[in-house]
Scaffold this active site. Structure first.
Site, short mmCIF file in Angstrom:
data_model
loop_
_atom_site.label_atom_id
_atom_site.label_comp_id
_atom_site.label_asym_id
_atom_site.label_seq_id
_atom_site.Cartn_x
_atom_site.Cartn_y
_atom_site.Cartn_z
N ASP A 112 0.83 -1.19 0.00
CA ASP A 112 0.00 0.00 0.00
C ASP A 112 0.88 1.26 0.00
O ASP A 112 1.76 1.39 -0.84
CB ASP A 112 -0.97 -0.08 1.20
CG ASP A 112 -2.03 1.00 1.20
OD1 ASP A 112 -2.96 0.92 0.37
OD2 ASP A 112 -1.93 1.93 2.01
N TYR A 220 -2.00 11.18 2.58
CA TYR A 220 -2.90 11.47 1.47
C TYR A 220 -2.84 12.95 1.11
O TYR A 220 -2.85 13.31 -0.08
CB TYR A 220 -4.33 11.09 1.84
CG TYR A 220 -4.59 9.61 1.89
CD1 TYR A 220 -4.94 8.91 0.74
CD2 TYR A 220 -4.47 8.90 3.08
CE1 TYR A 220 -5.18 7.55 0.77
CE2 TYR A 220 -4.70 7.54 3.13
CZ TYR A 220 -5.05 6.86 1.98
OH TYR A 220 -5.28 5.50 2.02
N HIS A 284 -6.99 -6.58 -1.42
CA HIS A 284 -5.93 -5.64 -1.06
C HIS A 284 -5.18 -6.09 0.19
O HIS A 284 -4.01 -5.80 0.37
CB HIS A 284 -6.55 -4.26 -0.81
CG HIS A 284 -5.57 -3.19 -0.49
ND1 HIS A 284 -4.75 -2.62 -1.44
CD2 HIS A 284 -5.27 -2.57 0.68
CE1 HIS A 284 -3.99 -1.70 -0.88
NE2 HIS A 284 -4.28 -1.65 0.41
#
Length: 305
Positions: A112, A220, A284
């Site tokens: 990730d 982010y 994921h």
């Protein structure tokens, strides 16, 4: 072991808890096991060092396996400014950790957001990376391409816009981190991963560390790679800058709903020495759902020296 109470007693007994002061002023908490050549394992969102427990135990016989809490997470440093979470600073943390551990070269395993930084480390500093293992983390060039040209990937990435907003902390912390638990622990628990009360407690403890939720979300906010916004267009990337010239294994859980398989198309153009291993029945969260398979694939890759 504070902030890392997952797993069986025999595995936990192998794992040491350490703290490392880096030359850039950051302090990283880590879990580590074993001795020998260095293997660094980098987690992503919304995880922490404890996600790698099965790998730490498995590789301890051949490596000094070290899984840090990355900057902003759990027990590691949490600088306040969004700019402190830009890729260059996070790459510096990885290199600085290897230096603090006394190793010039290392095997890098990453998932990730950890994988996003690992791609950057390997591209910019190939002399430091012995081998690269990426688990469900997009190469920046193929990710930008998919965001530009694949409407399904653009839609799947819309959550990033929410995570960049100022209200994200309050939203994700509601009801005992219900949304975070649903998107991670409950998701992998539904597909064979460990979603025990001990696991839930360990993750909630990590998320509840002072400043951790903001630090996690700042990854982010600082990244240029996200769905376009009115004041933040997608960048044009120089593909040559992100060419990875180290042996690379990509492990991909094909049921990933956020990072679609189109990201893998054309990857060999940017990573000449590439192996891709699909895990069809995993998402994921393949590290949690199929840990034995992940370990087997990494074993085979690192043995092919």
């Amino acid at each position: 072991m504070r902030g890392s109470g997952i797993g069986h007693v025999n595995i936990r007994a192998m794992i040491r808890e350490t703290f490392h002061a880096l030359s850039n002023g950051q302090r990283l908490h880590a879990l580590e096991a074993g001795h020998g050549p260095l293997m660094l394992l980098l987690h992503g969102f919304p995880e922490f060092s404890g996600m790698w427990r099965a790998q730490l135990a498995h590789f301890a016989g051949r490596f000094r396996a070290v899984a840090p809490d990355q900057r902003g997470y759990n027990l590691s440093s949490k600088p306040a400014a969004v700019r402190d979470y830009r890729p260059a600073a996070l790459v510096e943390d990885v290199l600085g950790l290897a230096d603090a551990l006394g190793h010039r070269r290392f095997t890098l395993v990453a998932h990730d957001w950890g994988g996003a930084i690992a791609w950057n480390v390997a591209a910019a500093h190939p002399e430091r990376v012995e081998r690269l293992v990426i688990v469900n983390a997009p190469h920046p060039v193929t990710f930008v391409r998919e965001l530009h040209h694949n409407p399904a990937q653009l839609e799947a990435s819309r959550y990033m816009t929410l995570f960049r907003q100022q209200r994200a902390e309050a939203l994700l912390a509601e009801d005992g981190y219900r949304r975070l638990r649903h998107m991670s622990i409950e998701a992998w628990g539904a597909n064979g991963g460990d979603a025990s009360p001990a696991t839930v407690a360990a993750y909630v403890e990590a998320w509840s560390q002072p400043g951790a939720l903001t630090g996690m979300l700042n990854w982010y906010r600082a990244s240029p790679l996200h769905p376009p916004e009115p004041d933040a267009a997608l960048p044009d990337l120089d593909a040559a800058r992100f060419r990875v010239n180290v042996p690379t294994l990509v492990i991909w859980g094909m049921r990933d709903q956020a990072l679609l398989p189109g990201i893998l198309h054309g990857l060999e153009e940017h990573v000449p020495d590439l192996r891709v291993e699909a895990v069809p029945d995993a998402s994921h969260w393949v590290v949690h759902e199929r840990p034995a398979r992940v370990n087997e694939l990494i074993d085979r890759f690192v043995a092919a020296r």
